[in-house]
Scaffold this active site. Sequence first.
Site: not given
Ligand code: BES
Ligand code: ZN
Ligand code: MN
Length: 492
Positions: A262, A274, A285, A346, A348
């Site tokens: 990724k 966020k 990321d 995003e 996935r």
């Molecule tokens: N890049 C984030 C996940 C992440 C969180 C990486 C903390 C490193 C530290 C990912 O893209 C994300 O935002 N995931 C969401 C998914 C949700 C919206 C279903 C999450 O984990 O909140």
């Molecule tokens: Zn992400």
């Molecule tokens: Mn994200």
Amino acid sequence: MKIDVQATSPLKHPCPALIIGCFEDAADELFSACDIALGGCLSRLAASKEFSGKANSSRLIHTLGKLPAERLLLVGLGKKAELDDERLRQAAGNAVQALRAARVASFATALHLAGKTENALEAVCEGTLLGSYSFDQYKTKEQEDRFSFAGLTLLLPKGLTKKEAAARVERTALLCQGVSLARDLVSHPGNVATTGYLADTAHKLAARHTLTCEILELDELERLGMNALIAVGKGSLEPPRLIVLEYHGAGDKERPVVLVGKGITFDSGGISIKPGAGMEEMKTDMAGSAAVLGAMEAAAGLRLPVNLVGIIPTAENMPDGKAYKPGDVLTSLSGTTIEITNTDAEGRLVLCDALHFAQRYKPAAMIDLATLTGACVVALGHEASGLMGNDQRLVNALKKAGESCGERVWELPLWDSYGEAMKSDIADLKNAGSRDGGSITAGWFLKQFVGTTRWAHLDIAGTAWSDKSRPCSPKGATGVGVRLLIEYLRGR
Ligand code: BES
Ligand code: ZN
Ligand code: MN
């Protein structure tokens, strides 16, 4: 850092500092010899409990001319019977961080002489190189205070020729170069490490090692129909890209191992933006892509006898008038339609197109690495990466690799019933379910795009970055995944 191997005895080796290992419950030959030379100083430190040899402890002392080494760094190895490669790596990493704190720039190590395992030399060399990492490219002030290591001497262990020892050290240095590349990439800020920067890095890597490198630009992604990857990049001025690197270390007939990483160069969350606090961490990321590039660097440097393909879907996830938005329906490369319920899910999306694309290489196995879910951080904290897959042999091989290289992984289930949460009313799938089991539902989503390929997924959201210093990984980017992948490839 310059590394060399020398055949002198530790008691006769002149240097600014000599590192020796000390057990909690036993004094080995070298410890006793140093103790005698120093008039019983070491046993006195032990008796007064100032230094007891516990794992993760160290103590720097001056030898005042009683040994050719100006200083002795005592490093705790814990109980003798518990000593293994990971303990040695960590001791070596702790030692070099203590030397940085004391600003001792060149030193010799005899730590591996306390080890009885076959790979003690590699473990100590690896821990030392990993622990000595620093990233200060963006610091312009206080130049005169800047510290960097000059040279490391590994004292030759019994039973090894100097040539053989030097070859082992060289191999370890090549591995650590891959880790350093990954750490550097993750450390760079999002305004530098853009999708174009990752593409340039891949090009340079390919030129260094004569790999083939192809960058699929936006027009090509459109022609192919990689609409999920494209959608994620739409809110950004940096175009999305698909980077493909190929390393041929085995015969043409041998099916490759495909690594997918990724590469979100910054994840603002997009329209589902966020919270501001801590958002800067989302420059990390792209750690999955950094791991893939680092592993390609190391595998090619080491000339591993495997065929490898590295695939990196890269984009920047930003809010904008052109950005994709909740409610949109995308047709992914595989034809599967996806309703967007959260633009922050995003990872996935860029991965689903890359995983489908990867099948054209008829992979023997496919492994993706991604900072995919906050839920994985909730589940496992920062001590292990989440592991899922559709092939138990592959999953087990990764567990074994993690155990032996010290990059821990923990398996999560991937039962079909988790998929219920990802069904959409309007499309085949939705990209985000509820928060429950968030790492697994993300893994389940990816699984829909791998066909019958043997596949495993590593969620490195909690392990790619560390807010605290660890023995083999100073605070910051860890380069997680590189050593795990190389250990896995070596075991095949
Ligand atoms: N890049 C984030 C996940 C992440 C969180 C990486 C903390 C490193 C530290 C990912 O893209 C994300 O935002 N995931 C969401 C998914 C949700 C919206 C279903 C999450 O984990 O909140
Ligand atoms: Zn992400
Ligand atoms: Mn994200």
